[in-house]
Design an enzyme around this catalytic site. Structure first.
Site, PDB file in Angstrom:
ATOM      1  N   ALA A   3       0.443  15.667  14.273  1.00 21.32           N
ATOM      2  CA  ALA A   3      -0.140  14.323  14.223  1.00 21.32           C
ATOM      3  C   ALA A   3       0.896  13.281  14.626  1.00 21.32           C
ATOM      4  CB  ALA A   3      -0.702  14.038  12.836  1.00 21.32           C
ATOM      5  N   GLY A  17       7.540  22.611  23.100  1.00 25.91           N
ATOM      6  CA  GLY A  17       6.113  22.548  23.372  1.00 25.91           C
ATOM      7  C   GLY A  17       5.811  22.429  24.845  1.00 25.91           C
ATOM      8  N   GLN A  77      -8.392  32.273  58.426  1.00 24.08           N
ATOM      9  CA  GLN A  77      -6.995  31.871  58.237  1.00 24.08           C
ATOM     10  C   GLN A  77      -6.840  30.774  57.187  1.00 24.08           C
ATOM     11  OE1 GLN A  77      -5.410  30.886  62.090  1.00 24.08           O
ATOM     12  NE2 GLN A  77      -5.322  33.010  62.769  1.00 24.08           N
ATOM     13  N   GLN A 116     -12.220  25.237  46.141  1.00 23.33           N
ATOM     14  CA  GLN A 116     -12.496  25.068  47.570  1.00 23.33           C
ATOM     15  C   GLN A 116     -12.927  26.390  48.196  1.00 23.33           C
ATOM     16  OE1 GLN A 116     -12.346  22.003  48.572  1.00 23.33           O
ATOM     17  NE2 GLN A 116     -12.826  22.254  50.741  1.00 23.33           N
ATOM     18  N   ILE A 117     -12.299  27.464  47.764  1.00 24.62           N
ATOM     19  CA  ILE A 117     -12.644  28.784  48.298  1.00 24.62           C
ATOM     20  C   ILE A 117     -14.055  29.186  47.863  1.00 24.62           C
ATOM     21  CG2 ILE A 117     -12.086  31.250  48.094  1.00 24.62           C
ATOM     22  CD1 ILE A 117      -9.101  30.364  48.025  1.00 24.62           C
ATOM     23  N   GLU A 158       1.486  16.137  25.764  1.00 21.89           N
ATOM     24  CA  GLU A 158       2.883  16.527  25.506  1.00 21.89           C
ATOM     25  C   GLU A 158       3.828  15.943  26.552  1.00 21.89           C
ATOM     26  OE1 GLU A 158       3.843  20.304  23.923  1.00 21.89           O
ATOM     27  OE2 GLU A 158       1.828  20.652  23.149  1.00 21.89           O
ATOM     28  N   THR A 164       3.309  12.929  29.844  1.00 23.62           N
ATOM     29  CA  THR A 164       2.696  12.886  31.171  1.00 23.62           C
ATOM     30  C   THR A 164       3.675  13.341  32.256  1.00 23.62           C
ATOM     31  OG1 THR A 164       3.406  10.617  31.551  1.00 23.62           O
ATOM     32  CG2 THR A 164       1.270  10.926  30.452  1.00 23.62           C
ATOM     33  N   GLU A 169       4.526  11.625  34.719  1.00 23.95           N
ATOM     34  CA  GLU A 169       5.416  10.489  34.984  1.00 23.95           C
ATOM     35  C   GLU A 169       6.580  10.457  34.002  1.00 23.95           C
ATOM     36  OE1 GLU A 169       1.634   9.956  36.911  1.00 23.95           O
ATOM     37  OE2 GLU A 169       2.093  10.369  34.796  1.00 23.95           O
TER      38      GLU A 169
END
Length: 383
Positions: free
Chosen positions: A124, A241, A278, A335-336, A362, A364, A366
């Site tokens: 928490a 973590g 391909q 996509q596949i 946990e 970002t 950034e």
């Protein structure tokens, strides 16, 4: 990827892979739709010793090293990131923090229960207005004789509605990180409120909650570590973590690779399987490379921890790369699959949704870049 493992680690990996394939994969879509993992899986995890990895046997754990822990989380993450999150939080953030910072009494009280699955823990830290800026918590801890009175709100708490104990961080002193203290708070305490957060984009099987604390009284014996040292407890937990999250991301990317290869070698278009095209092979090559690189970065963190070496920067690097790689891998797999990937009868849409949050919690992406940059330059650009 076939890197050589010693027999003990290889056996553990096979064990967890088999458990994942039999007890998690067949149910993951159902749990996602129901927004709840079957709680029976917790006892099964405990019976395999997966809730006690790295915790000493004298405290109810199953021992083992952090490399074993990472291998287990990879396989659980491949099956369902919601299950991986349950283990990462109750063991990785809570039980390991108690083992590292707790008194002998706290270890005896909580570790056997957490490792056996008789209790779950939650971490928490995050608040409605405080996520990345964890040094500026608003939740208050006021000393009252031999007790503390806790008042405030915590947000986005994994295991929050299921947990028996919260490792909770509150402001006990002045502003900044030196005013934060950690507590072990039984969640059946008077004044604790819980509200489950539903409708999440991903990790829907995980119990995520808002927790409220209305003048909750706990004895000073519930304090984990020294007064005013809670921020250090939190940061040391999160450093490991981030390795746990990275391992789970390797699992997501590995699942994306397996599903993509299977579909590409079975789906026929223009008179041949799409694996013959391909650009489909290019997508598969990108996924496979991301899996391999993320795995090696994550394994390096586990190796450093097991050798007693500094690991915080490497953990940030692994978490940054693996979380972004999981998003790329899941998107490439979708996509596949084409239009089929966009409906939940097929597994890759869930991978996309589960992967996305990995770049947020946990720490970002950034934040990880700022931590890595600070390690290299000595300049703190975070605040």
């Amino acid at each position: 990827m076939d890197l050589a493992l010693d027999e003990e680690h290889a056996a553990l990996r096979r064990l967890v892979a088999d458990f994942t394939d039999r007890h998690i994969v067949p149910h993951a879509a159902q749990w996602d739709r129901a927004e709840s993992v079957d709680r029976g899986v917790i006892k099964r995890l405990a019976e395999l010793g997966l809730l006690g990895l790295t915790i000493p046997e004298e405290h109810g754990g199953s021992g083992g090293d952090h490399f074993a822990y990472v291998l287990a989380l990879e396989e659980l993450g491949r099956g369902d990131s919601a299950v991986r999150g349950i283990v990462s939080v109750t063991l990785g953030l809570v039980a390991k923090s108690i083992d590292a910072h707790g008194t002998e009494e706290q270890k005896r009280a909580w570790l056997p229960r957490l490792c056996s699955g008789d209790a779950l823990g939650c971490f928490a830290l995050t608040e409605p207005d405080t996520g990345t800026d964890a040094a500026n918590l608003a939740m208050r801890a006021v000393r009252d004789g031999e007790h503390w009175v806790l008042t405030g709100t915590k947000m986005f708490i994994t295991n929050g509605t299921w947990a028996d104990v919260a490792l909770l961080f509150a402001r006990s002193g002045g502003p900044g990180h030196r005013g934060v203290t950690a507590f072990l708070v039984p969640l059946e305490s008077a004044g604790v409120g819980r509200r489950e957060i539903r409708g999440k984009l991903g990790l829907r099987g995980q119990a995520t909650a808002q927790l409220t604390f209305d003048a909750v009284r706990v004895p000073d014996s519930a304090r984990l570590g020294e007064e005013g040292r809670g921020f250090s407890v939190a940061m040391s937990a999160l450093a490991k973590g981030r390795m746990s999250v990275a391992a789970g991301c390797v699992g997501i990317a590995e699942a994306a690779l397996r599903h993509a290869v299977r579909h590409a070698t079975e789906r026929v278009q223009f008179g041949k399987t799409i694996a013959h095209h391909q650009l489909v092979q290019e997508l598969i090559a990108d996924i496979a490379t991301d899996v391999a690189a993320a795995r090696l970065l994550t394994w390096r963190v586990a190796d450093l921890i097991d050798r007693g070496q500094p690991f915080a920067q490497e953990s940030s690097m692994a978490k940054l790369f693996a979380s972004e790689a999981a998003v790329r891998a899941a998107n490439n797999a979708l996509q596949i699959f084409g239009g089929y990937g966009y409906i939940d009868e097929y597994p890759v849409g869930k991978l996309v949704r589960d992967a996305r949050v990995m770049t947020l919690y946990e720490g970002t992406s950034e934040l990880q870049k700022l931590l890595i940059g600070r390690a290299h330059t000595g300049v703190n650009a975070i605040a």
